[in-house]
Design an enzyme around this catalytic site. Sequence first.
Site, PDB file in Angstrom:
ATOM      1  CG  HIS A 387      -2.078   0.934   1.363  1.00 29.48           C
ATOM      2  ND1 HIS A 387      -1.742   2.244   1.405  1.00 29.48           N
ATOM      3  CD2 HIS A 387      -3.222   0.796   0.797  1.00 29.48           C
ATOM      4  CE1 HIS A 387      -2.837   3.054   1.139  1.00 29.48           C
ATOM      5  NE2 HIS A 387      -3.859   2.222   0.960  1.00 29.48           N
ATOM      6  CD  GLU A 400      -6.327   3.315  -3.323  1.00 28.40           C
ATOM      7  OE1 GLU A 400      -5.610   2.374  -2.735  1.00 28.40           O
ATOM      8  OE2 GLU A 400      -6.924   3.375  -4.348  1.00 28.40           O
ATOM      9  NE  ARG A 403      -2.976   8.038  -2.157  1.00 30.92           N
ATOM     10  CZ  ARG A 403      -3.003   6.478  -2.600  1.00 30.92           C
ATOM     11  NH1 ARG A 403      -2.493   6.270  -3.780  1.00 30.92           N
ATOM     12  NH2 ARG A 403      -2.947   5.622  -1.748  1.00 30.92           N
ATOM     13  NE  ARG A 424      -3.999  -0.068  -3.151  1.00 28.87           N
ATOM     14  CZ  ARG A 424      -5.083  -0.547  -2.357  1.00 28.87           C
ATOM     15  NH1 ARG A 424      -5.038  -1.638  -1.922  1.00 28.87           N
ATOM     16  NH2 ARG A 424      -5.988   0.165  -1.880  1.00 28.87           N
ATOM     17  CG  HIS A 526      -2.618  -3.106   1.898  1.00 29.18           C
ATOM     18  ND1 HIS A 526      -3.096  -2.495   2.958  1.00 29.18           N
ATOM     19  CD2 HIS A 526      -3.528  -2.998   0.832  1.00 29.18           C
ATOM     20  CE1 HIS A 526      -4.329  -2.402   2.783  1.00 29.18           C
ATOM     21  NE2 HIS A 526      -4.729  -2.524   1.599  1.00 29.18           N
ATOM     22  CG  HIS A 527      -4.491  -7.784  -0.919  1.00 29.48           C
ATOM     23  ND1 HIS A 527      -5.653  -7.783  -0.110  1.00 29.48           N
ATOM     24  CD2 HIS A 527      -4.930  -8.632  -1.702  1.00 29.48           C
ATOM     25  CE1 HIS A 527      -6.585  -8.640  -0.272  1.00 29.48           C
ATOM     26  NE2 HIS A 527      -6.161  -9.155  -1.540  1.00 29.48           N
ATOM     27  NE  ARG A 566      -7.063  -5.993  -2.095  1.00 29.95           N
ATOM     28  CZ  ARG A 566      -7.358  -4.977  -1.525  1.00 29.95           C
ATOM     29  NH1 ARG A 566      -8.367  -4.032  -1.955  1.00 29.95           N
ATOM     30  NH2 ARG A 566      -6.521  -4.369  -0.392  1.00 29.95           N
TER      31      ARG A 566
HETATM   32  P1  FAD Z   1      -9.464 -11.188   7.361  1.00 31.59           P
HETATM   33  O1  FAD Z   1     -10.300 -10.112   7.452  1.00 31.59           O
HETATM   34  O2  FAD Z   1      -8.008 -10.923   7.429  1.00 31.59           O
HETATM   35  O3  FAD Z   1      -9.806 -12.433   8.319  1.00 31.59           O
HETATM   36  C1  FAD Z   1      -9.303 -13.603   8.700  1.00 31.59           C
HETATM   37  C2  FAD Z   1      -9.098 -14.115   9.940  1.00 31.59           C
HETATM   38  O4  FAD Z   1      -9.011 -15.333   9.982  1.00 31.59           O
HETATM   39  C3  FAD Z   1      -8.488 -13.329  10.864  1.00 31.59           C
HETATM   40  O5  FAD Z   1      -9.250 -12.848  11.940  1.00 31.59           O
HETATM   41  C4  FAD Z   1      -7.346 -14.219  11.485  1.00 31.59           C
HETATM   42  O6  FAD Z   1      -6.887 -14.120  12.613  1.00 31.59           O
HETATM   43  C5  FAD Z   1      -8.016 -15.577  11.252  1.00 31.59           C
HETATM   44  N1  FAD Z   1      -7.438 -16.859  11.006  1.00 31.59           N
HETATM   45  C6  FAD Z   1      -6.161 -16.899  10.373  1.00 31.59           C
HETATM   46  N2  FAD Z   1      -5.480 -18.168  10.524  1.00 31.59           N
HETATM   47  C7  FAD Z   1      -6.467 -18.985  11.495  1.00 31.59           C
HETATM   48  C8  FAD Z   1      -6.538 -19.930  11.976  1.00 31.59           C
HETATM   49  N3  FAD Z   1      -5.628 -21.036  11.766  1.00 31.59           N
HETATM   50  N4  FAD Z   1      -7.591 -20.460  12.796  1.00 31.59           N
HETATM   51  C9  FAD Z   1      -8.468 -19.501  13.094  1.00 31.59           C
HETATM   52  N5  FAD Z   1      -8.409 -18.340  12.472  1.00 31.59           N
HETATM   53  C10 FAD Z   1      -7.452 -17.982  11.652  1.00 31.59           C
HETATM   54  N6  FAD Z   1     -10.076  -3.809   1.047  1.00 31.59           N
HETATM   55  C11 FAD Z   1     -11.050  -2.983   0.435  1.00 31.59           C
HETATM   56  O7  FAD Z   1     -11.670  -3.563  -0.453  1.00 31.59           O
HETATM   57  N7  FAD Z   1     -11.230  -1.577   0.985  1.00 31.59           N
HETATM   58  C12 FAD Z   1     -10.704  -1.227   1.946  1.00 31.59           C
HETATM   59  O8  FAD Z   1     -10.882  -0.136   2.116  1.00 31.59           O
HETATM   60  C13 FAD Z   1      -9.594  -1.503   2.662  1.00 31.59           C
HETATM   61  N8  FAD Z   1      -8.777  -1.278   3.505  1.00 31.59           N
HETATM   62  C14 FAD Z   1      -7.719  -1.877   4.124  1.00 31.59           C
HETATM   63  C15 FAD Z   1      -7.063  -1.380   5.197  1.00 31.59           C
HETATM   64  C16 FAD Z   1      -6.288  -2.009   6.069  1.00 31.59           C
HETATM   65  C17 FAD Z   1      -5.365  -1.493   7.079  1.00 31.59           C
HETATM   66  C18 FAD Z   1      -5.907  -3.392   5.668  1.00 31.59           C
HETATM   67  C19 FAD Z   1      -4.973  -4.090   6.315  1.00 31.59           C
HETATM   68  C20 FAD Z   1      -6.658  -3.927   4.715  1.00 31.59           C
HETATM   69  C21 FAD Z   1      -7.671  -3.129   3.835  1.00 31.59           C
HETATM   70  N9  FAD Z   1      -8.277  -3.884   2.776  1.00 31.59           N
HETATM   71  C22 FAD Z   1      -9.302  -3.172   2.176  1.00 31.59           C
HETATM   72  C23 FAD Z   1      -8.223  -5.326   2.413  1.00 31.59           C
HETATM   73  C24 FAD Z   1      -9.099  -6.009   3.170  1.00 31.59           C
HETATM   74  O9  FAD Z   1      -9.504  -5.469   4.331  1.00 31.59           O
HETATM   75  C25 FAD Z   1      -8.721  -7.562   3.299  1.00 31.59           C
HETATM   76  O10 FAD Z   1      -8.255  -8.113   2.159  1.00 31.59           O
HETATM   77  C26 FAD Z   1      -9.886  -8.112   3.919  1.00 31.59           C
HETATM   78  O11 FAD Z   1     -10.475  -7.743   4.782  1.00 31.59           O
HETATM   79  C27 FAD Z   1      -9.690  -9.867   4.047  1.00 31.59           C
HETATM   80  O12 FAD Z   1     -10.720 -10.245   4.462  1.00 31.59           O
HETATM   81  P2  FAD Z   1     -10.802 -11.983   4.732  1.00 31.59           P
HETATM   82  O13 FAD Z   1     -11.932 -12.054   5.611  1.00 31.59           O
HETATM   83  O14 FAD Z   1     -10.537 -12.607   3.909  1.00 31.59           O
HETATM   84  O15 FAD Z   1      -9.666 -11.958   6.121  1.00 31.59           O
HETATM   85  O1  MEZ Z   2      -8.639  -1.598  -0.916  1.00 32.00           O
HETATM   86  C1  MEZ Z   2      -7.981  -1.295  -0.251  1.00 32.00           C
HETATM   87  O2  MEZ Z   2      -7.088  -1.712   0.639  1.00 32.00           O
HETATM   88  C2  MEZ Z   2      -8.056   0.138   0.451  1.00 32.00           C
HETATM   89  C3  MEZ Z   2      -8.940   0.949  -0.381  1.00 32.00           C
HETATM   90  C4  MEZ Z   2      -7.382   0.706   1.240  1.00 32.00           C
HETATM   91  C5  MEZ Z   2      -7.476   1.983   1.841  1.00 32.00           C
HETATM   92  O3  MEZ Z   2      -6.497   2.799   1.146  1.00 32.00           O
HETATM   93  O4  MEZ Z   2      -8.473   2.514   2.365  1.00 32.00           O
END
Ligand code: FAD
Ligand code: MEZ
Length: 592
Positions: A387, A400, A403, A424, A526-527, A566
């Site tokens: 990021h 983002e 911006r 990005r 970041h991702h 992404r």
């Molecule tokens: P997560 O939300 O990461 O959840 C996975 C969960 O599984 C975690 O809680 C983890 O602890 C748990 N886990 C892992 N291993 C195990 C295990 N062995 N046993 C049990 N539990 C486990 N994306 C956007 O589209 N828009 C945004 O505005 C955006 N902003 C972001 C800002 C930040 C700071 C970050 C870090 C990411 C952002 N992203 C954004 C990306 C997006 O948040 C993530 O890609 C997305 O939330 C991933 O979702 P998920 O449910 O796949 O995983």
């Molecule tokens: O998709 C993202 O990771 C995102 C929009 C993050 C952010 O800058 O807010």
Amino acid sequence: MKLKHSLLVAGIVAALSQTVAANDNLAGLHADMLGCDACHSASMQPQDDNLSIENGNCADCHGDIHEVAELTASAHVNVHASHFPGEPACTSCHQAHQPSVNYCDACHSFDFDLPFAGKWQRHEPSIAELAKEQADRSAALALAPRATTDIVVVGSGGAGFSAAVAAHDAGAKVILIEKEPVIGGNAKLAAGGMNAAESASQAALGIKDDVEIMIKDTMKGGYDKNDPALVDVLAQNSAGSVAWLTAMGADLKDVGRMGGASVNRSHRPTGGAGVGAHVVQVLLDNAVERNIDMRLNTRAVEILKDDNGAVRGLLVKGAHTGYYWISAKSVILATGGFAKNNDRVAALDPKLKGFMATNHPGATGDGLDVAANADAAMRDLQYIQAHPTHSVKGGVMITEAVRGNGAILVNREGQRFVNEITTRDRAAAAILQQSQGSAFLVFDHAVRKSLKKIEGYVELGIVPVADDLVALGAKAGIDGAALSQTINSYNGYVAEGKDAQFERQNLPRPLTQGPFYALEVTPAVHHTMGGIAIDASTAVQGTDGKAIAGLYAAGEVTGGVHGANRLGGNAISDIVTFGRVAGEQAAKYIGK
Ligand code: FAD
Ligand code: MEZ
């Protein structure tokens, strides 16, 4: 026996200072004051991994987190009024038999005062290391399952919660497990928005969009390495996922621009508050309403299969209750990515060795190992995204959307150097080429007022501010005269509706209203775009090219949706849509 929390608030500081020498942790303090059963049940062992009894006892004496937040309201940053969804348990930070840690310190670097504090350090054994605990695991597997259900969902992020709610609504019995002491994964941190095309919110704002354009933008942003079938599912269902969340109580009415998007399609709460904490809160509320069994501090370590290779359950390790297994006909892996695991990241992309990460501490890539041990195929693991804008001070990802709502990027010489809303990967590469590998997000008061998220950054004390641009330059370490010149030219481009320098497509507002702000930023991992190979129904593909019966995966743990890069806002869309699909498909698989 129970203390009134008002009494405790009055006396706690004095009590702590007197007893700190005699006790070096919270357990000692409580044992001296009230005995062990102040915290534990009569058996003296935690009865569950949520530490329900222990946390209940904290709240009985001290008040719940909202009451404690009121009492700590005068602090500059009130950590008890955190952005985390749900009601994080006291024991997430206040540990008893070992030094307490600020959970926030896993990512940020702020100085919060915490009684009996230690430094954040955690060695989480890898899934491979846990395999060595063979005796304990075999003993657990020799016993009857501690729980029986239809579907186990692994991970309490957006994908996991969406899957759990969708599977429940399709008629399945669900257990959701989470290895961290708090819910929400990376999803709770999501800031800028959730992409969707042809949504009701866009229509209400007069924004013309098209699913086909979202597909084109996503494929282009991913350098055409994406699986077109998955991109199709993403875009076709994006507006439906916004509607699904809205029907469950979400507010996704504000729509802004993210890098690489042709139109405004990033949905977030009114006023521009962070999307992730809101969406996770809505999903949590709905999971609670449905009485879904949720187990924190519970880590998935091995998928159990029957003689035909079909899923029959999951071996887990409870942080407090140890190994046990759950009997289930289907498992949905929603464990997120691995950006916080720099060893794994650097092994795949050595350029990123030693980089900071924007992610929560649980983003280590467990799900990949658990799936690989069950013979799942992987794809695209080499594609890892930085990021562009992670704050140098405090370690906070700066959305983002700052911006998108009008901020520009300048270097120390006060010059713009990139189209701020390009993809990005390009923005991050351009920042790394500037002196000291960092740059400044510069914006005015009108941008600040346009986005609630910015209030949080200002409150954290990480944003230098000044009434004019020359003074701002002096404060932030930017050539102020050049900065004034740059902003003059930029405001000219806004007036003309054309960025002659970098062809930035969105020019939402001139930067004219003081005070002005300059936030130093640098890229951070970041991702992770790659992961478990799935088909369009989220069925996990085996290394033999066939689907593994009963195993599904959704969200950042999977590969193929985003290709090599992404687009901002596409992950929340991904996790909600594919989480729903996984929940529905797993329910269908078990005959619901
Ligand atoms: P997560 O939300 O990461 O959840 C996975 C969960 O599984 C975690 O809680 C983890 O602890 C748990 N886990 C892992 N291993 C195990 C295990 N062995 N046993 C049990 N539990 C486990 N994306 C956007 O589209 N828009 C945004 O505005 C955006 N902003 C972001 C800002 C930040 C700071 C970050 C870090 C990411 C952002 N992203 C954004 C990306 C997006 O948040 C993530 O890609 C997305 O939330 C991933 O979702 P998920 O449910 O796949 O995983
Ligand atoms: O998709 C993202 O990771 C995102 C929009 C993050 C952010 O800058 O807010």
